[in-house]
Design an enzyme around this catalytic site. Structure first.
Site, PDB file in Angstrom:
ATOM      1  N   THR A 274       1.136  -1.552  -0.119  1.00  0.00           N
ATOM      2  CA  THR A 274      -0.272  -0.244  -0.229  1.00  0.00           C
ATOM      3  C   THR A 274       0.745   1.556   0.723  1.00  0.00           C
ATOM      4  OG1 THR A 274      -0.267   0.123   2.125  1.00  0.00           O
ATOM      5  CG2 THR A 274      -2.442  -1.292   1.291  1.00  0.00           C
TER       6      THR A 274
ATOM      7  N   LYS B 175       4.396  -7.149   3.802  1.00  0.00           N
ATOM      8  CA  LYS B 175       4.234  -5.276   3.514  1.00  0.00           C
ATOM      9  C   LYS B 175       3.835  -4.960   4.814  1.00  0.00           C
ATOM     10  CE  LYS B 175       1.112  -3.200   3.308  1.00  0.00           C
ATOM     11  NZ  LYS B 175       0.145  -1.925   3.915  1.00  0.00           N
TER      12      LYS B 175
ATOM     13  N   THR C 127       2.538  -8.580  11.616  1.00  0.00           N
ATOM     14  CA  THR C 127       2.592  -7.663  10.948  1.00  0.00           C
ATOM     15  C   THR C 127       1.945  -7.604  10.162  1.00  0.00           C
ATOM     16  OG1 THR C 127       4.711  -6.271   9.290  1.00  0.00           O
ATOM     17  CG2 THR C 127       4.061  -8.416   8.864  1.00  0.00           C
TER      18      THR C 127
ATOM     19  N   GLU D 129       6.761   4.714   7.194  1.00  0.00           N
ATOM     20  CA  GLU D 129       6.425   5.676   6.842  1.00  0.00           C
ATOM     21  C   GLU D 129       7.255   7.498   7.314  1.00  0.00           C
ATOM     22  OE1 GLU D 129       2.340   5.067   5.538  1.00  0.00           O
ATOM     23  OE2 GLU D 129       2.605   5.965   7.057  1.00  0.00           O
TER      24      GLU D 129
END
Length: 405
Positions: free
Chosen positions: A157, A183, A194, A276
């Site tokens: 994503t 991911k 995760t 991020e």
């Protein structure tokens, strides 16, 4: 090794089904984004055994509920979509998750309860079922042994890179292979696994044997990472053994566990490094606690401190923020005189006081590194536990404030 090795007994396929681009937030995606893979099927040979761990979030997503219900059946397929979490969607979301399993089962000629569904993406939006109905048959017709790299890309994503790893070891003349991919780059404090991770091996094993191995591996890897302290509604990690190898897991349990631990730890670290907006990969190591719980409580208190994380981003050796976080970890028997703190090999605090040999220049040199180890001694115990985290940057705010707009 970062190149994915195929696992005999597994075929798979990935496709761009349009799931990401029928949501309300889709108009801001570029034309390049609209071609990204977002729907996958992994088909497992007969006799494959599968274990799994799931999120502990009470508001777990519909596919997680379905996967838990299906896990005790003879699992033959995994179906994974990105772009839509199918979480917070109530009974309709649950029905849609079961419907996805049914669509896959009919195309593969298996039972719906032999399918495990997984979703990741935006919470609170219903699955665009036409994307599944129009593409499952195409996916099944494209199943092949060498498509795992495409599946690793299709589950992404906000990830900037795919996260894959393979490990091999020999038992006599036989080579055992473990391949995994994951991911995740935000909403990371798994408390089980995760965001999503899928691991495959050709060893022979029962489901209970795999479950024991997976639980151990997860507890020293995925359960030791945090980016922002948020546990997702969709976290899941699976381990599937095809049994194609002639080697039974009981013949090499120690080697298998070590190799599985390596795979999960490397995947976990890849998630942190792709956090991020992250600019730093940070290990918080706590030594000397009287229990694992105490060590981890101190480690996570430091790792989750916004003041520590912003200091890391600024490369500011503001050791007072680390000291304050340790002090509020609220563990029993923590005494000031037992606490020592290090940045790399540089001692900041010795026995509760500022190290007389410490200089600001030494601290700044450590904080400017892209990989940083914060070591905290809290007593004379023999235990040592680590968690891995990131700094907190401007980009984290940008990414998450604009995620749906």
């Amino acid at each position: 090794m970062d190149n994915m090795l195929n696992i005999n007994g597994i075929t798979c396929a990935a496709i761009n089904s349009g799931i990401k681009y029928v949501q309300n937030f889709s108009e801001n995606l570029s034309s390049k984004d609209t071609k990204k893979l977002d729907l996958s099927i992994i088909f497992l040979k007969r006799g494959t055994q599968t274990a799994a761990v799931f999120t502990k979030n009470i508001f777990c997503a519909a596919p997680i509920l379905v996967a838990k219900n299906h896990l005790n059946h003879a699992i033959k397929a995994l179906v994974i979509n990105s772009g839509n979490a199918n979480a917070g969607t109530g009974l309709v979301g649950l029905k849609n998750a079961y419907k996805v399993c049914d669509l896959v089962a009919k195309e593969l000629g298996i039972k719906a309860e032999q399918v495990l569904p997984f979703s990741t993406g935006v919470i609170g939006q219903l699955l665009p079922m036409a994307c599944f109905e129009n593409n499952i048959s195409t996916l099944v017709s494209n199943l092949a042994i060498d498509n795992l790299p495409q599946v690793a890309q299709a589950i992404m994503t906000t990830d900037s890179v795919d996260k894959v790893y393979s490990e091999q070891f020999k038992i006599g003349d036989n080579l055992i292979t473990i391949t995994g991919f994951a991911k995740g780059s935000g909403m990371i404090r798994p408390d089980m696994a995760t965001m999503l991770s899928f691991i495959f091996t050709d060893i022979k094993a029962t489901q209970s044997e795999l479950q024991n191995c997976l639980t151990k591996a997860v507890n020293q890897s995925f359960n030791r990472i945090t980016i922002d302290g948020d546990t997702s509604t969709n976290d899941a990690c699976t381990l599937s053994a095809t049994g194609v190898s002639s080697i039974k897991i009981n013949d090499c349990m120690e080697k298998f566990q070590q190799s599985l631990n390596t795979v999960t730890k490397i995947l976990a670290h890849k998630i942190i490094k792709d956090g991020e907006g992250a600019t730093k990969f940070v290990e918080v190591c706590v030594k000397g606690g009287i229990s694992v719980k105490d060590c981890l409580k101190v480690a996570y208190t430091v790792a989750h401190s916004l003041l520590v994380k912003t200091a890391l981003f600024a490369s500011d050796a503001n050791w007072g923020r680390i000291l304050a976080a340790v002090g509020r970890a609220n563990i029993k028997y923590l005494r000031i005189e037992d606490v020592s703190i290090y940045l790399g090999k540089v001692c900041l605090i010795k026995a509760g006081e500022l190290n007389v040999y410490y200089t600001e220049a030494q601290g700044e040199a450590q904080m400017k590194k892209s990989e940083i180890v914060i070591t905290i001694e809290i007593g004379k115990g023999e235990l040592t536990e680590s968690v891995w985290t990131t700094d907190l940057s401007y980009d984290y705010i940008k990414i998450n404030s604009a995620y749906r707009t």
